[in-house]
Scaffold this motif. Structure first.
Motif, PDB file in Angstrom:
ATOM      1  N   ILE A 157      39.064  52.214  44.328  1.00  0.00           N
ATOM      2  CA  ILE A 157      38.730  52.684  42.981  1.00  0.00           C
ATOM      3  C   ILE A 157      39.473  51.885  41.915  1.00  0.00           C
ATOM      4  O   ILE A 157      38.910  51.574  40.856  1.00  0.00           O
ATOM      5  CB  ILE A 157      38.962  54.219  42.847  1.00  0.00           C
ATOM      6  N   ALA A 158      40.723  51.483  42.201  1.00  0.00           N
ATOM      7  CA  ALA A 158      41.490  50.725  41.202  1.00  0.00           C
ATOM      8  C   ALA A 158      40.917  49.325  41.024  1.00  0.00           C
ATOM      9  O   ALA A 158      40.704  48.859  39.903  1.00  0.00           O
ATOM     10  CB  ALA A 158      42.961  50.652  41.615  1.00  0.00           C
ATOM     11  N   GLY A 159      40.632  48.668  42.131  1.00  0.00           N
ATOM     12  CA  GLY A 159      40.095  47.309  42.059  1.00  0.00           C
ATOM     13  C   GLY A 159      38.739  47.269  41.370  1.00  0.00           C
ATOM     14  O   GLY A 159      38.440  46.361  40.584  1.00  0.00           O
ATOM     15  N   LEU A 160      37.929  48.263  41.655  1.00  0.00           N
ATOM     16  CA  LEU A 160      36.598  48.320  41.039  1.00  0.00           C
ATOM     17  C   LEU A 160      36.714  48.507  39.527  1.00  0.00           C
ATOM     18  O   LEU A 160      36.062  47.823  38.740  1.00  0.00           O
ATOM     19  CB  LEU A 160      35.788  49.476  41.640  1.00  0.00           C
ATOM     20  N   ARG A 161      37.572  49.443  39.149  1.00  0.00           N
ATOM     21  CA  ARG A 161      37.737  49.733  37.720  1.00  0.00           C
ATOM     22  C   ARG A 161      38.273  48.507  36.967  1.00  0.00           C
ATOM     23  O   ARG A 161      37.781  48.146  35.907  1.00  0.00           O
ATOM     24  CB  ARG A 161      38.697  50.916  37.551  1.00  0.00           C
ATOM     25  N   THR A 253      44.730  34.698  36.603  1.00  0.00           N
ATOM     26  CA  THR A 253      45.533  35.918  36.774  1.00  0.00           C
ATOM     27  C   THR A 253      45.083  36.638  38.038  1.00  0.00           C
ATOM     28  O   THR A 253      43.994  36.395  38.546  1.00  0.00           O
ATOM     29  CB  THR A 253      45.345  36.885  35.580  1.00  0.00           C
ATOM     30  N   VAL A 254      45.942  37.529  38.502  1.00  0.00           N
ATOM     31  CA  VAL A 254      45.659  38.254  39.744  1.00  0.00           C
ATOM     32  C   VAL A 254      45.998  39.729  39.566  1.00  0.00           C
ATOM     33  O   VAL A 254      47.012  40.070  38.943  1.00  0.00           O
ATOM     34  CB  VAL A 254      46.508  37.691  40.915  1.00  0.00           C
ATOM     35  N   ILE A 255      45.154  40.591  40.086  1.00  0.00           N
ATOM     36  CA  ILE A 255      45.495  42.015  40.157  1.00  0.00           C
ATOM     37  C   ILE A 255      45.462  42.426  41.620  1.00  0.00           C
ATOM     38  O   ILE A 255      44.450  42.261  42.296  1.00  0.00           O
ATOM     39  CB  ILE A 255      44.522  42.887  39.334  1.00  0.00           C
ATOM     40  N   VAL A 256      46.599  42.922  42.092  1.00  0.00           N
ATOM     41  CA  VAL A 256      46.678  43.367  43.481  1.00  0.00           C
ATOM     42  C   VAL A 256      46.488  44.886  43.498  1.00  0.00           C
ATOM     43  O   VAL A 256      47.298  45.630  42.936  1.00  0.00           O
ATOM     44  CB  VAL A 256      48.026  42.971  44.114  1.00  0.00           C
ATOM     45  N   SER A 257      45.403  45.304  44.076  1.00  0.00           N
ATOM     46  CA  SER A 257      45.110  46.749  44.125  1.00  0.00           C
ATOM     47  C   SER A 257      44.748  47.079  45.570  1.00  0.00           C
ATOM     48  O   SER A 257      43.634  47.485  45.861  1.00  0.00           O
ATOM     49  CB  SER A 257      43.967  47.087  43.175  1.00  0.00           C
ATOM     50  N   THR A 426      50.521  40.792  52.373  1.00  0.00           N
ATOM     51  CA  THR A 426      50.156  40.718  50.954  1.00  0.00           C
ATOM     52  C   THR A 426      51.380  40.413  50.101  1.00  0.00           C
ATOM     53  O   THR A 426      51.318  39.604  49.176  1.00  0.00           O
ATOM     54  CB  THR A 426      49.537  42.059  50.496  1.00  0.00           C
ATOM     55  N   ALA A 427      52.500  41.070  50.439  1.00  0.00           N
ATOM     56  CA  ALA A 427      53.727  40.853  49.669  1.00  0.00           C
ATOM     57  C   ALA A 427      54.127  39.382  49.717  1.00  0.00           C
ATOM     58  O   ALA A 427      54.462  38.777  48.696  1.00  0.00           O
ATOM     59  CB  ALA A 427      54.852  41.725  50.215  1.00  0.00           C
ATOM     60  N   LYS A 428      54.072  38.809  50.904  1.00  0.00           N
ATOM     61  CA  LYS A 428      54.467  37.408  51.042  1.00  0.00           C
ATOM     62  C   LYS A 428      53.488  36.483  50.339  1.00  0.00           C
ATOM     63  O   LYS A 428      53.878  35.520  49.689  1.00  0.00           O
ATOM     64  CB  LYS A 428      54.542  37.039  52.525  1.00  0.00           C
ATOM     65  N   ILE A 459      49.917  44.661  39.413  1.00  0.00           N
ATOM     66  CA  ILE A 459      49.614  45.618  40.485  1.00  0.00           C
ATOM     67  C   ILE A 459      48.979  46.855  39.862  1.00  0.00           C
ATOM     68  O   ILE A 459      49.282  47.216  38.725  1.00  0.00           O
ATOM     69  CB  ILE A 459      50.871  46.029  41.289  1.00  0.00           C
ATOM     70  N   ALA A 460      48.095  47.494  40.604  1.00  0.00           N
ATOM     71  CA  ALA A 460      47.428  48.683  40.079  1.00  0.00           C
ATOM     72  C   ALA A 460      47.158  49.666  41.192  1.00  0.00           C
ATOM     73  O   ALA A 460      46.938  49.285  42.339  1.00  0.00           O
ATOM     74  CB  ALA A 460      46.118  48.292  39.399  1.00  0.00           C
TER      75      ALA A 460
END
Lengths: 584, 432, 148
Positions: A157-161, A253-257, A426-428, A459-460
């Protein structure tokens, strides 16, 4: 432009931070000591250096005394270095000619019972910083273009939004989802709170809009396999897990969700020993038919029990110390909803944390419907025994002060939200750090909850901490704003703290080429003989190459050998008159 | 289409409104930030430390204050109120009343000469009326903008400030002004008020000097506060050795019209309990609670630390009554410890009541002006929990922070950014 | 570098261990910050020098500190696998063995140096590490008794 060769004229500003520093450290004495250090042209102490008054003071003194270096002794540079760098720059001093001393987190707060020794330490740290300041060098301020495209990792839901918001704002998005379908955890759930929709009802329209949007490229079944570059200019390789095909993209840019995973509580309350013991997430995924049926024998469930805090709130157990935030309200909602279909419903809890808007109302409604709430002690959890397919439950009811027993047809464990199995990967991949709860660390837990220490990576949602769907949606829009902020400006400043090879000293041994974790160093074949050369855009400034170079041919800007060792020397080899407080 | 820069209006200069302003301004749009009081900063500026990291609130907030104040795309309209709102999404006309502060903002340098001269002393609202300020004042040292304001209700028109002001910045004849703004989107970030705990007479607030509420406690332990950070009792200035914190006062109480949980009280009280022990490690600190709601990132861990490392004592039970001892100023808390089913009487020399959070004053008027709906509790009604948690029922008007319900700082900041995102989607479409 | 000045004016009785603590910016320095905000109390003897990564530290930084009169040196970085720069801390660990040999050859007790991992959330581990090296060094006495 400040000339590095110019004689250093250092201003030292010691902050009281109200009582935070001055309550322990004798700040006036620290400033007095600083006044007599070499190259120091001015030293003072002031109530709040970060306030407008403090900032103005720095700027005024720079102008008045022609200062070309500034040392502020206050709090952690991890918080305020950007603030003071901006301040000195406004007074035409290069940001790299500023140094900060951490008198609060590293002195007053952790030595509050030893004011004299704390003051001595404070003096030492200021002396060290002044020595370093004298050796600091001007570095250019560089900015780079930001590629107007965002990578969103995780299609819950976060990535979609986030994807939809960015696309609607007019920027391109690449949405990567490792699963074969979008929707994440929410899509599977039947009882969302606080509204009455099912997960599918909520996620369906969102997926529809995302799929329809021309600016969003969706890659399901895919994972990020390589990630490099820097803010504004990341290179990302995305690999399709079924076809094995990989494709490289450039994003700004990057959003990690990447969300969470419901904890499988093996070893807790008989989980796994009976099909009638399920997690709350598994209950949520059951068919929302009229009647709730037991998985074991298909008979209707008449008695249902929920147990809270399963795998959450366990002090000392790594990754399970946190509260999972959503479960109390989710339990209240589910218990209230199901109460109409069963004869008895019980909730065993430690604390009822129905904190959100409308959540307390669910809790109240559940109780009105005669869902029975029973509190168990933190140090005496309920016990479950499965015999002949029957679940026997015993626990101590704290409020009644009695031992109770019950035989539920269905036992639901409100299990923790934990990071997904590939969280470490993912963290790495994105150089993110994780906090004690296993989720990602934000840049600042209070004021920068959506950005991270990797510039350009946001992050989201539940990737940051356990949270519910509505909260994740808010985060997602917020993280989208951060990404758009960078892209709308089109340009962003990057750090000049990179390494540099002195070609005349380089012995062409290749040690640095293999030492660099980013492949930022190569041999410059055009040079005769070929010597190492740093691609500055790829360099992140770790300095590993400088440490590895056997010829000392690598200068790590802003962290040169000299700049580091002069601090050590200032502490250990201070001339007697300028030594710390002296332990009298 | 016009090349003119699109603008947004933000109502409320607390941490949520500031974050929204920054995130809109950073995209190159213009922002008008309207704040009712003389300074931005909101409630966070009043708080001493923040949970769960015990960061000093002012320290982490001040850079934000100065960032907002210095941003070229943000126009600060402090000491101002929204008048009328007309129009529709992408095309709102807003009238703002700029209250006369009797000091010219462009001339005042915040030197404080005027306040030093002013003969009138009145209780300072910023310090919850525990400390004093002059009739010409700034609420707190980091006030932004750093401009003085004359409180005309208390000013005696002696004119002494006029004489000492070297910049001639004071104008006691100044009149209110109105300003008309044309904006594409509006964000409501009007924050919260604290529940008036004197509505529970049995808890003794207002009757017993040593019963205070949490925001008063914040000011008392703050170095810039009325006691310069010395934690003392108000009755006699003595150090408290035993402090009781009472939870859920004006929260989770249907009878008082506040059925909901205020979300922050558990954590701010645990934080205050820890800070009390920081001041006086030998003190005894008790927290009386119904449920400990330590739900956010790092909260549960903080609660554990308070119990284990600091030795805060937690008693589960709603406090029935607070009584004052004879002559001592000490207090006795009567509570049923629901875990042992025993009624206990526990003596403290200071009691701190944790008030719940309620909608900000004037919320109804504001909502009416903008045509936005309110919930039964008086907060802004959001459009939908999942589809539009920051949308109101009026397109183009968004909400963040505590205006739509209690929130802690990170949740408010996150919502501020989210509201900015929604607003800029509208602004980017142009069209005014 | 000068060892002479390091035999400071203080007499033997007043001797307090002097520790240089090299901390990486992303984990241990942040961990030390958290120790402060959590009000964890630990000995005042360590002076933190912030470096971007423990990978920045060549053995020379440790040797130089001892040579200049530090009674002990603490190097604190991210846990292996958690490095902000992927693998700098692994480089530091690899160099550590070499460095220990080197200081032993110089006649300095290797117990004067300590390599530890403390993440940004491990404030207690950081504080305990400082405490450990201070106690260790206190037992060993001033460094100048060892340099030959």
């Amino acid at each position: 432009m400040s000339d590095a060769k110019e004689e250093p004229r250092i201003g030292v500003f010691v902050c009281h931070c109200g009582h935070n520093i001055a309550g322990t450290v004798n700040v006036a004495a620290v400033a007095e000591m600083a006044r007599h250090l070499p190259h120091v042209a001015f030293a003072t102490d002031e109530m709040f250096m970060c306030s407008d008054a403090g900032q103005t003071l720095i700027k005024e003194k720079i102008k008045e005394l022609n200062l070309n270096r500034v040392v502020v002794a206050s709090c952690s540079p991890r918080m305020h270095e950007p603030t003071f760098r901006r301040v000195v720059e406004e007074a035409d001093v290069n940001r790299y000619l500023f140094d900060q001393v951490n008198l609060r987190e590293h002195v007053s707060w952790c030595h509050s019972r030893e004011p004299e020794k704390a003051t001595e330490k404070a003096k030492d740290l200021v002396r060290m910083s002044v020595a370093r300041a004298a050796k600091l060098e001007y570095l250019p301020i560089k900015s780079v273009d930001v590629i107007p495209k965002t990578l969103v990792v995780g299609g819950g839901i976060a990535g979609l939004r986030a994807s939809l918001d960015i696309a609607e704002r007019g920027f391109d998005v690449i949405l990567v989802e490792k699963d074969s379908q979008l929707g994440g955890n929410v899509a599977k759930w039947t009882h969302l709170f606080p509204s009455d929709e099912s997960g599918a009802q909520v996620i369906g329209p969102l997926i529809h809009d995302v799929k329809k949007h021309k600016r969003i490229k969706i890659l399901v079944n895919s994972k990020v396999s390589e990630f490099d570059g820097y803010i504004g200019n990341f290179g990302v390789t995305i690999k399709n897990q079924s076809t094995g095909k990989a494709h490289r993209y450039e994003v700004g840019t990057v959003i990690v969700s990447t969300g969470f995973e419901p904890f499988k509580p093996v070893g807790y309350y008989g989980y796994g020993t009976s099909p009638d013991i399920v997690t709350l997430a598994e209950l949520q995924e059951m068919e929302p038919g009229k009647q709730l049926l037991k998985s074991s024998d298909g008979k209707p469930v008449k008695k249902i029990v929920f147990i809270g805090c399963v795998g959450s709130r366990e002090p000392g157990k790594k990754g399970h110390e946190h509260c999972s935030r959503h479960c109390c309200s989710a339990t209240a909602k589910a218990a209230g909803d199901l109460r109409d279909r069963v004869d008895e419903a019980l909730v065993l809890y430690q604390d009822i944390r129905t904190y959100g808007k409308g959540h307390e109302e669910f809790h109240r409604l559940a109780r009105q419907k005669h869902v029975i709430y029973s509190k168990f002690p933190q140090d005496g959890h309920p016990e479950v025994e499965v015999k002949n397919g029957k679940i026997k439950l015993r626990w101590f009811d704290v409020l009644g002060g009695v031992e109770l027993q019950f035989e539920p047809d269905l036992l639901v464990l409100a299990s923790a939200m934990i990071p997904p199995v590939d969280m470490d990967e993912t963290a790495k991949m994105f150089s993110l750090t994780r906090s004690g709860d296993g989720f990602f660390n934000p840049e600042h837990i209070k004021l920068a909850p959506l950005t991270t220490h990797t510039a350009g990576v946001m992050i989201a949602g539940a990737a940051q901490a356990a949270k519910n769907a509505s909260e994740s949606v808010i985060d997602a829009s917020g993280a989208a704003a951060k990404a758009v902020g960078l892209m709308a400006q089109g340009k962003v400043e990057i750090e000049s703290t990179v390494s540099h090879v002195l070609p005349d000293i380089c012995s062409s041994c290749h040690t640095c080429v293999t030492a660099c974790p980013y492949g930022a160093i190569a041999m410059d074949e055009e040079h005769d003989p070929p010597v190492a050369i740093v691609t500055e855009a790829k360099c992140k400034g770790c300095g590993t190459c400088a440490a590895a170079c056997p010829s000392s041919a690598i200068v790590m800007y802003h962290s040169t050998d000299e700049q580091i060792l002069t601090m050590v020397e200032a502490y250990l080899c201070a001339t007697p008159g300028l030594q710390g407080g002296g332990s009298v | 289409m016009t090349e003119k820069k699109q603008a947004a209006l933000i109502v409320g200069g607390g941490v949520a409104g500031m974050q929204a302003a920054l995130d809109i301004a950073s995209q190159g749009f213009k922002v008008y930030l309207v704040e009712r009081t003389p300074s931005i900063g909101g409630r966070m500026a009043q708080i001493d430390k923040t949970f769960p990291t015990l960061d000093c609130s002012a320290c982490i907030l001040t850079p934000k204050l100065s960032e907002v104040a210095h941003h070229k795309n943000i126009t600060l309209l402090t000491y101002s109120e929204v008048g009328t709102v007309t129009g529709k999404s992408g095309d709102f006309r807003v009238r703002v009343r700029r209250k006369a502060r009797f000091v010219k903002e462009d001339l005042c340098a915040g030197c404080g000469d005027c306040a030093a001269e002013c003969p009138v002393e009145i209780p300072n609202e910023f310090d919850m009326n525990l400390g004093f300020r002059k009739a010409i004042y700034v609420g707190f040292p980091q006030a932004t903008p750093n401009v003085y304001t004359v409180d005309k209700e208390n000013c005696i028109d002696c004119g002494r400030c006029l004489k000492v002001c070297q910049r001639n910045a004071i104008d006691l004849e100044m009149k209110d002004k109105t300003m008309d703004l044309h904006v594409g989107a509006i964000i409501v970030a009007t924050g919260f008020e604290l529940f008036d705990v004197s509505q529970y007479p049995r808890l003794g607030y207002g009757h017993y000097a040593n019963v205070i509420h949490a925001m008063e406690f914040e000011r008392i332990i703050n170095a810039a506060g009325p006691t310069h950070g010395h934690l003392v009792r108000l009755s006699d200035g003595k150090k408290p050795h035993s402090i009781g914190f009472i939870q859920c006062v004006g929260a989770r109480d249907v009878q008082k019209g506040v059925p909901y949980c205020s979300r922050v009280c558990c954590m701010y009280s645990i934080k205050n309990a820890v800070m009390a022990l920081e001041h006086y490690p030998d003190a005894e600190v008790w927290v009386y609670y119904a449920d400990i709601r330590a739900f956010g990132k790092g909260f549960e861990e903080f609660y554990e630390m308070a119990k284990k490392r600091f030795g805060v004592k937690f008693v589960r039970g709603r406090v029935a009554e607070v009584m004052e001892g004879k002559n001592t100023g000490n207090l006795v808390v009567k509570v049923e410890d629901t875990e042992s089913s025993k009624v206990r009487l526990i003596e403290h020399d200071m009691v701190v009541i944790s008030p719940g959070v309620i909608p900000s004053e004037g919320m109804h008027t504001m909502a009416t002006k903008m045509g936005i709906e309110q919930t039964d509790d008086g907060y802004v009604q959001i459009d939908h929990s999942f589809f539009g948690p920051i949308l109101t029922k009026v397109p183009g008007v968004f909400v963040c922070g505590c205006a739509d319900g209690p929130k802690d700082i990170p949740d408010s900041v996150s919502a501020g950014s989210a509201a900015a995102m929604k607003a800029t989607i509208i602004l980017s479409k142009g069209g005014v | 570098m000068n060892t002479e000045v390091s035999t400071s004016m203080k007499t033997e009785k007043e001797w307090e261990p002097r520790i240089i603590a090299y901390c990486c910016n992303w984990c241990s320095y942040a961990g030390a910050d958290l120790a402060g905000t959590s009000r964890i109390q630990y000995p005042t003897n360590a002076r933190i020098v912030r470096v971007n990564c423990t990978g920045r530290l060549s053995p020379e930084f440790v040797l130089a500190a001892l040579n200049m009169g530090a009674d002990g040196v603490l190097v604190s970085g991210c846990h292996p696998g958690d490095c902000h720069y992927t693998s700098g801390n692994l480089k530091a660990r690899a160099r550590w063995a070499l460095m220990e040999t080197a200081i032993e050859q110089a006649g300095v007790d290797p117990r004067r140096v300590r390599l530890q991992w403390a993440s940004a959330s491990e404030a207690q581990i950081f504080a305990d590490g400082v405490k450990a090296i201070v106690e260790q060094v206190r037992e060993l006495g001033p460094i100048r008794s060892e340099w030959k």
